[in-house]
Design an enzyme around this catalytic site. Structure first.
Site, short mmCIF file in Angstrom:
data_model
loop_
_atom_site.label_atom_id
_atom_site.label_comp_id
_atom_site.label_asym_id
_atom_site.label_seq_id
_atom_site.Cartn_x
_atom_site.Cartn_y
_atom_site.Cartn_z
N ASP A 99 3.77 46.50 42.06
CA ASP A 99 3.16 44.88 41.87
C ASP A 99 2.36 44.73 40.61
OD1 ASP A 99 0.97 46.37 42.66
OD2 ASP A 99 0.49 45.27 44.44
N GLY A 100 2.02 45.86 39.78
CA GLY A 100 1.31 45.67 38.64
C GLY A 100 -0.02 46.32 38.69
N LYS A 124 -17.84 35.71 1.58
CA LYS A 124 -16.89 35.49 2.40
C LYS A 124 -17.34 34.64 3.49
CE LYS A 124 -15.82 37.68 6.20
NZ LYS A 124 -15.44 38.78 7.22
#
Length: 321
Positions: free
Chosen positions: A37-38, A206
């Site tokens: 089921d993960g 930047k």
């Protein structure tokens, strides 16, 4: 003295073995089981009751698992170790995820670095060790437990000194943005002391908005110089690219780029290979692809020394200078 136990997730085992070898201890055994089921579970297979335990694992995304999956697994293993009776559990995280989100720049922004700290604290983590976080002050202020921050600077000073042997050019250390000036300045001073010579300084303008970079104006004189660009992280490669191009336009004779952590997302490595860099170096805090045009500096001995000092009672904090 309590026994020392060294663990890692399966995804970090290769690097953890390097740390274990430097320490002269075996990597402790654990079970890492995935369910259909993960969901998953992790437990130590070695006895850790009364032990001084160190979990070595960088937190990053790779094709096998996400950064969040690694984070949850690491947290669950911390909890399992504490429940199994470990006297102390230290999370050794060479690359610490979510460290860049340390302040609010827009309305209702999260403070992800603080939330991360709360998760480790809630499971009883006794100490967190990491290498070159993005913002040291934010890292130290996020945690209410002991932290140990290890700069990669000594490793990179050795790297640069070796490659500058016989170099007669002026030497300049450059930051690729204003935010990294303090980091570059510390490196400049350490390099100057090591070489016993004057080292110039420079930085590149930047700006970042909604993921877009702009700017690129070089501040400092690099004409005819060997220039070392110093940063903490390369992700997409845009910052290093702009800095390298600015330094090249400024007339630099040689250009080196150093970063503590190399994520190299997307086509970053391919794009960076087109730059006029004599060397692009990162540590192995994150796994690097074989065959890439990279110089990889081993940080495992530094982490092993930190663990050795923490285990024996110090002086570990000297490594943070």
């Amino acid at each position: 003295m309590r026994p020392l136990k060294l663990f890692s997730l399966d995804t970090g085992a290769d690097f953890a073995r390097r740390v274990a070898t430097a320490l002269g201890v075996p990597l402790a055994a654990h079970e890492e089981r995935d369910f259909v089921d993960g969901e998953h579970k992790l437990r130590p297979l070695d006895d850790v009751e009364g032990a001084d335990v160190y979990l070595v694992q960088s937190l990053f995304t790779d094709p096998a698992s996400s950064v969040d999956d690694k984070l949850v697994r690491l947290l669950f293993l911390v909890g399992a170790l504490k429940d199994a009776g470990a006297a102390r559990v230290t999370a050794v995280i060479p690359y610490l995820c979510y460290a860049r989100k340390d302040r609010r720049t827009k309305l209702h922004d999260p403070l992800s670095s603080r939330y991360l700290a709360s998760l480790f604290e809630s499971l009883g983590t006794d100490c967190v060790v990491t290498l070159d976080v993005h913002n040291l002050a934010a890292f130290e202020n996020a945690f209410r437990i002991r932290t140990l921050h290890l700069p990669a600077q000594p490793l990179f000073v050795d790297f640069v000194v070796e490659r500058l042997q016989g170099d007669g050019n002026p030497l300049v250390v450059a930051s690729p943005d204003v935010g990294g000036v303090k980091r570059a300045e510390a490196f400049r001073q350490a390099l100057g002391e090591r070489l016993g010579c004057a080292v110039g300084r420079a930085f590149v303008e930047k700006y970042r908005s909604a993921g877009e970079l702009s700017g690129g104006v070089l501040v400092g004189d690099v004409r005819g110089a060997s220039v070392v660009i110093v940063d903490d992280l390369i992700a997409g490669g845009g910052t290093i690219t702009r800095a390298t191009q600015a330094v090249q336009r400024g007339g630099a004779a040689r250009i080196f780029a150093l970063a503590s952590h190399g994520q190299f997302c997307g086509n970053a490595l391919v794009d960076l290979a087109q730059l006029p860099l004599e060397a692009l170096a990162v540590t192995n805090s994150l796994p690097q692809p074989a065959g890439a045009r990279l110089q990889v500096v081993d940080c495992a001995p530094l982490l092993a020394e930190a663990i050795r000092r923490l285990h024996s009672g110090g002086p570990a904090t000297q490594l943070s200078v």
